[in-house]
Write a protein that holds these residues in place. Structure first.
Motif, PDB file in Angstrom:
ATOM      1  N   LEU A 171      74.327  94.207  66.685  1.00 37.46           N
ATOM      2  CA  LEU A 171      75.498  94.461  66.880  1.00 37.46           C
ATOM      3  C   LEU A 171      75.070  94.156  69.210  1.00 37.46           C
ATOM      4  O   LEU A 171      76.799  94.088  69.499  1.00 37.46           O
ATOM      5  CB  LEU A 171      74.924  95.903  67.051  1.00 37.46           C
ATOM      6  CG  LEU A 171      74.851  96.741  66.033  1.00 37.46           C
ATOM      7  CD1 LEU A 171      74.325  98.174  66.368  1.00 37.46           C
ATOM      8  CD2 LEU A 171      76.654  97.082  65.716  1.00 37.46           C
TER       9      LEU A 171
ATOM     10  N   HIS B  49      71.503  97.713  72.425  1.00 37.07           N
ATOM     11  CA  HIS B  49      70.930  98.007  71.305  1.00 37.07           C
ATOM     12  C   HIS B  49      69.368  96.110  71.154  1.00 37.07           C
ATOM     13  O   HIS B  49      68.463  96.488  70.853  1.00 37.07           O
ATOM     14  CB  HIS B  49      71.806  97.430  70.122  1.00 37.07           C
ATOM     15  CG  HIS B  49      72.486  98.555  69.972  1.00 37.07           C
ATOM     16  ND1 HIS B  49      72.156  99.360  69.140  1.00 37.07           N
ATOM     17  CD2 HIS B  49      73.587  98.932  69.898  1.00 37.07           C
ATOM     18  CE1 HIS B  49      73.074 100.197  68.880  1.00 37.07           C
ATOM     19  NE2 HIS B  49      73.421  99.823  69.683  1.00 37.07           N
ATOM     20  N   THR B  50      69.908  95.266  72.256  1.00 38.00           N
ATOM     21  CA  THR B  50      68.903  94.825  72.168  1.00 38.00           C
ATOM     22  C   THR B  50      67.328  95.233  72.605  1.00 38.00           C
ATOM     23  O   THR B  50      66.726  95.196  72.782  1.00 38.00           O
ATOM     24  CB  THR B  50      69.474  93.307  73.423  1.00 38.00           C
ATOM     25  OG1 THR B  50      70.476  92.766  72.969  1.00 38.00           O
ATOM     26  CG2 THR B  50      68.176  91.984  73.569  1.00 38.00           C
TER      27      THR B  50
ATOM     28  N   SER C  89      74.443  88.017  66.184  1.00 36.96           N
ATOM     29  CA  SER C  89      75.645  88.546  66.689  1.00 36.96           C
ATOM     30  C   SER C  89      76.546  89.246  64.777  1.00 36.96           C
ATOM     31  O   SER C  89      76.277  88.186  64.292  1.00 36.96           O
ATOM     32  CB  SER C  89      76.254  88.020  66.485  1.00 36.96           C
ATOM     33  OG  SER C  89      76.785  86.326  66.798  1.00 36.96           O
TER      34      SER C  89
ATOM     35  N   ARG D 185      70.074  96.186  65.247  1.00 33.14           N
ATOM     36  CA  ARG D 185      70.363  96.197  66.526  1.00 33.14           C
ATOM     37  C   ARG D 185      70.338  94.702  67.061  1.00 33.14           C
ATOM     38  O   ARG D 185      71.560  94.470  67.661  1.00 33.14           O
ATOM     39  CB  ARG D 185      69.002  97.255  67.729  1.00 33.14           C
ATOM     40  CG  ARG D 185      69.048  98.287  67.157  1.00 33.14           C
ATOM     41  CD  ARG D 185      67.954  98.772  68.091  1.00 33.14           C
ATOM     42  NE  ARG D 185      67.557 100.574  67.158  1.00 33.14           N
ATOM     43  CZ  ARG D 185      68.003 101.656  67.096  1.00 33.14           C
ATOM     44  NH1 ARG D 185      70.122 101.517  67.922  1.00 33.14           N
ATOM     45  NH2 ARG D 185      67.630 102.261  66.735  1.00 33.14           N
TER      46      ARG D 185
ATOM     47  N   THR E 135      74.985  94.662  72.338  1.00 35.20           N
ATOM     48  CA  THR E 135      75.316  94.757  72.832  1.00 35.20           C
ATOM     49  C   THR E 135      73.595  94.989  73.512  1.00 35.20           C
ATOM     50  O   THR E 135      72.551  94.727  73.588  1.00 35.20           O
ATOM     51  CB  THR E 135      75.800  96.161  72.682  1.00 35.20           C
ATOM     52  OG1 THR E 135      74.619  97.200  72.497  1.00 35.20           O
ATOM     53  CG2 THR E 135      76.661  96.205  72.446  1.00 35.20           C
ATOM     54  N   ASP E 136      73.442  95.401  75.743  1.00 35.15           N
ATOM     55  CA  ASP E 136      72.087  95.433  76.229  1.00 35.15           C
ATOM     56  C   ASP E 136      71.613  96.362  75.506  1.00 35.15           C
ATOM     57  O   ASP E 136      71.057  96.578  75.296  1.00 35.15           O
ATOM     58  CB  ASP E 136      72.200  95.382  77.460  1.00 35.15           C
ATOM     59  CG  ASP E 136      73.176  94.355  78.050  1.00 35.15           C
ATOM     60  OD1 ASP E 136      73.061  93.420  77.651  1.00 35.15           O
ATOM     61  OD2 ASP E 136      74.234  94.166  78.919  1.00 35.15           O
TER      62      ASP E 136
END
Length: 270
Positions: free
Chosen positions: A249, A254-255, A160, A246, A251-252
Motif C-alpha cells: 500500500l 501502512h509502512t 508498491s 501494508r 503510505t507512511d
C-alpha cells in the motif's frame, strides 16, 4: 479437528452446487476403494487443475527423465529422497502417508520455482487428505504456486502498487473462487484453523489481483482466527502477510504498521 471435513471443499466436484457430491465424499473417506479411483482421475474434468497445466510444457518434458528433473532443482538430494518416500507410500496403499509425501513433493517443487508441477501435486494432496486443516494447507500451497507462477519474486520486488502483476493468469480467478468456497464452508462448519489458513490464501490471491485492501482485510481476519486459537505459528504467518500487504500500500501509515506487525511476529515466535 473432530468435526467432519466440509464436503464442499474438494476441487473438481461434478456439481459445485451440491455440497454432498459423491466425489467429495470419497475423498473424505480415503480408506475406500472409491477414494482411490477419485484420486486416480483427480485431474479429469477439473477446471482448476486444468488451469495449472497452462504454461507447463517444461514440466511435462522433464517428467520422463529423473536426471533432467534433478538437474533443474537446487535440491537434487532432497528430490531423490522425497521421490523415494512417495513411491514407498503409494506401495503401502496408505492414503495418509501418500498425502503427506505428495504434499512434501509439492512444497519442494514450489521452492524449486516449478510452480505448475507444485500446483498439480498440491491439489492431488488435497484430495488425499481427510482432515480439514490438512486439506486447507494443501489448498493454500496450491494458491502459493499460482501466485508465484507469473513472477518468482512477487513479494520481494518493489513494494508498491505499481509493481503488482498487471495481467493475472486465469488460474488466479479460479483459485479465488475455490478459496472463497472453501473459506465459506469451513466457517459454517466451525473449522477455525482451516478457515484461518484459507484467509491467508485469500490474501495471497487478492494481492495477485491487485486488490491490496481486500487482501489486508482477509489477512487481518485470519490473524484474528489464529489468535483465538492461540496458534503462535499461524499468528506470526498472518502478521508477516499483513506487513507485506501494508508495504504494498506504500503510505507512511501502512509502512509504520508493517514494521509494527513484523516486530509483533518476532515477539510471537520468541
Amino acid at each position: 479437528e473432530g468435526l467432519p471435513a466440509a464436503p464442499a471443499l474438494t476441487v473438481g466436484s461434478s456439481d459445485p452446487g451440491n455440497r454432498q457430491s459423491s466425489r467429495a465424499t470419497t475423498v473424505a473417506l480415503p480408506a475406500t476403494s472409491a477414494a482411490a479411483s477419485s484420486v486416480a482421475d483427480a485431474r479429469l474434468g477439473d477446471p482448476v487443475l486444468a488451469a495449472a497445466e497452462v504454461g507447463d510444457d517444461e514440466d511435462k518434458d522433464t517428467d520422463s527423465s529423473s536426471d533432467d528433473e534433478e538437474a533443474k532443482t537446487p535440491f537434487p538430494a532432497e528430490l531423490r529422497a522425497r521421490r523415494k518416500k512417495l513411491a514407498e507410500a503409494k506401495n503401502t496403499h496408505d492414503f495418509m502417508l501418500e498425502a503427506g509425501a505428495t504434499f512434501a513433493m509439492a512444497d519442494l517443487h514450489l521452492r524449486s520455482a516449478r510452480y505448475a508441477k507444485a500446483a498439480r501435486l498440491a491439489m492431488a494432496a488435497e484430495r488425499l487428505f481427510s482432515k480439514p486443516n490438512d486439506k486447507a494447507k494443501a489448498l493454500r500451497l496450491y494458491v502459493k504456486a499460482v501466485v508465484r507462477e507469473p513472477e518468482r519474486d512477487l513479494f520481494e520486488d518493489v513494494p508498491s502498487l505499481s509493481s503488482m502483476v498487471q495481467t493475472p493468469p486465469p488460474q488466479a480467478y479460479q483459485a479465488l473462487t475455490q478459496v472463497e468456497k472453501s473459506l465459506e464452508a469451513w466457517q459454517r462448519s466451525g473449522q477455525t484453523k482451516a478457515a484461518a489458513l484459507m484467509g491467508l490464501a485469500l490474501a495471497d490471491v487478492q494481492t495477485l489481483l491487485a486488490k491490496p485492501r481486500e487482501a489486508l482485510q482477509a489477512a487481518e481476519k485470519a490473524l484474528e482466527r489464529f489468535e483465538s486459537l492461540r496458534d503462535q505459528d499461524g499468528s506470526a504467518r498472518a502478521l508477516h502477510a499483513t506487513s507485506r500487504i501494508r508495504l504494498r500500500l506504500g503510505t507512511d501509515m501502512h509502512t509504520r504498521k508493517a514494521l509494527r506487525d513484523l516486530e509483533k511476529a518476532l515477539e510471537t515466535l520468541q
